[in-house]
Scaffold this active site. Structure first.
Site, short mmCIF file in Angstrom:
data_model
loop_
_atom_site.label_atom_id
_atom_site.label_comp_id
_atom_site.label_asym_id
_atom_site.label_seq_id
_atom_site.Cartn_x
_atom_site.Cartn_y
_atom_site.Cartn_z
N TYR A 105 -3.54 61.96 -31.55
CA TYR A 105 -1.69 61.89 -32.42
C TYR A 105 -2.21 62.28 -33.70
CZ TYR A 105 -0.43 59.09 -28.22
OH TYR A 105 0.48 58.89 -27.66
N TYR A 144 -5.54 61.50 -22.95
CA TYR A 144 -6.34 60.73 -23.65
C TYR A 144 -6.89 59.51 -23.81
CZ TYR A 144 -3.08 58.16 -25.40
OH TYR A 144 -1.86 57.34 -25.88
N ARG A 151 -5.72 56.94 -21.13
CA ARG A 151 -4.18 57.68 -20.99
C ARG A 151 -3.95 58.75 -20.30
NH1 ARG A 151 -0.33 55.08 -22.99
NH2 ARG A 151 0.36 55.40 -20.71
N HIS A 154 1.49 61.62 -21.21
CA HIS A 154 2.95 60.17 -21.98
C HIS A 154 3.57 60.67 -23.22
CE1 HIS A 154 0.13 58.43 -23.87
NE2 HIS A 154 0.56 57.87 -24.22
N HIS A 156 6.51 58.49 -25.55
CA HIS A 156 6.66 57.54 -26.34
C HIS A 156 8.29 57.75 -26.58
CE1 HIS A 156 2.70 55.61 -26.21
NE2 HIS A 156 2.47 56.58 -26.48
FE LIG Z 1 0.39 57.02 -26.23
#
Ligand SMILES: [Fe+2]
Length: 214
Positions: A105, A144, A151, A154, A156
């Site tokens: 991110y 990640y 995770r 995905h 959000h």
């Molecule tokens: Fe996430």
């Protein structure tokens, strides 16, 4: 938009649109209607964007000033925002954020050592059309490691309709193995409404979001 994209998009919407229209008509007629299952909510997580310095349009794969398109597998996702009776929610606002193809991110909370991708937008702010429809072009996010475990890929979503707001996440059907190991994926019970479907065997996905009262 190319004509073929339009055709594929219309085909993608056709099945769910028919079911929704049938339910909406039954609702107007005062008949008993089986309600659509509402899309489960999920935590907002630690990476909601705090810097909106980049553009926020529906194509996350191109950023003005960067010649290179975002790295990774380009995917197109279409869907609709509906109320539980299948009525489309026009004008719903969608804030969408995700990591890049390497699983990183662009956020101060990020601890990943994976590389940032300056050609990747990472955040979009879009609204649904008259039929509740929305569309985005992005790259498939990477998985990640996190404090709660791995995770699975995905995206959000923070969805604001007329009277309801829903924060949730979208997953990918081809990731069944890693989905099954993801605590947040498991927490929503493997709800089918979180699993998108490939359209025509290519990287096009559809995902309808159901808000209680729209
Ligand atoms: Fe996430």
């Amino acid at each position: 938009m190319h004509t073929t994209d339009n055709l594929i998009s219309r085909r993608a919407f056709a099945g769910s649109a028919l079911a929704a229209a049938t339910m909406a008509a039954a609702s107007r007629a005062g008949g008993a209607v089986a309600e659509l299952p509402q899309t489960p909510g999920q935590d907002i997580g630690p990476f909601y964007p705090v810097q909106h310095t980049l553009e926020v349009d529906a194509d996350l794969t191109r950023v003005a000033g960067h010649g290179n398109r975002a790295k990774g597998t380009i995917v197109e996702i279409t869907g609709r925002v509906l109320d539980r009776f299948g009525n489309p929610v026009s004008g719903a606002r969608l804030d969408i954020w995700q990591c890049n193809a390497a699983g990183r991110y662009a956020h101060p909370n990020e601890v990943s050592k994976q590389p940032l991708d300056p050609g990747f937008q990472g955040f979009a702010k879009i609204a649904t059309g008259k039929g509740g429809e929305w569309r985005m072009t992005t790259v498939k996010p990477g998985g990640y490691d996190s404090p709660i475990g791995f995770r699975t890929p995905h995206i959000h979503f923070d969805v604001s309709g007329r009277s309801h707001r829903l924060i949730t996440q979208m997953y990918f059907p081809e990731d069944a193995t890693t989905n099954a190991k993801d605590e947040l994926y498991k927490a929503m019970g493997g709800a089918a409404s979180h699993t998108v479907a490939r359209v025509d065997g290519v990287a096009r996905y559809t995902w309808d979001i159901v808000l209680m009262d729209g």
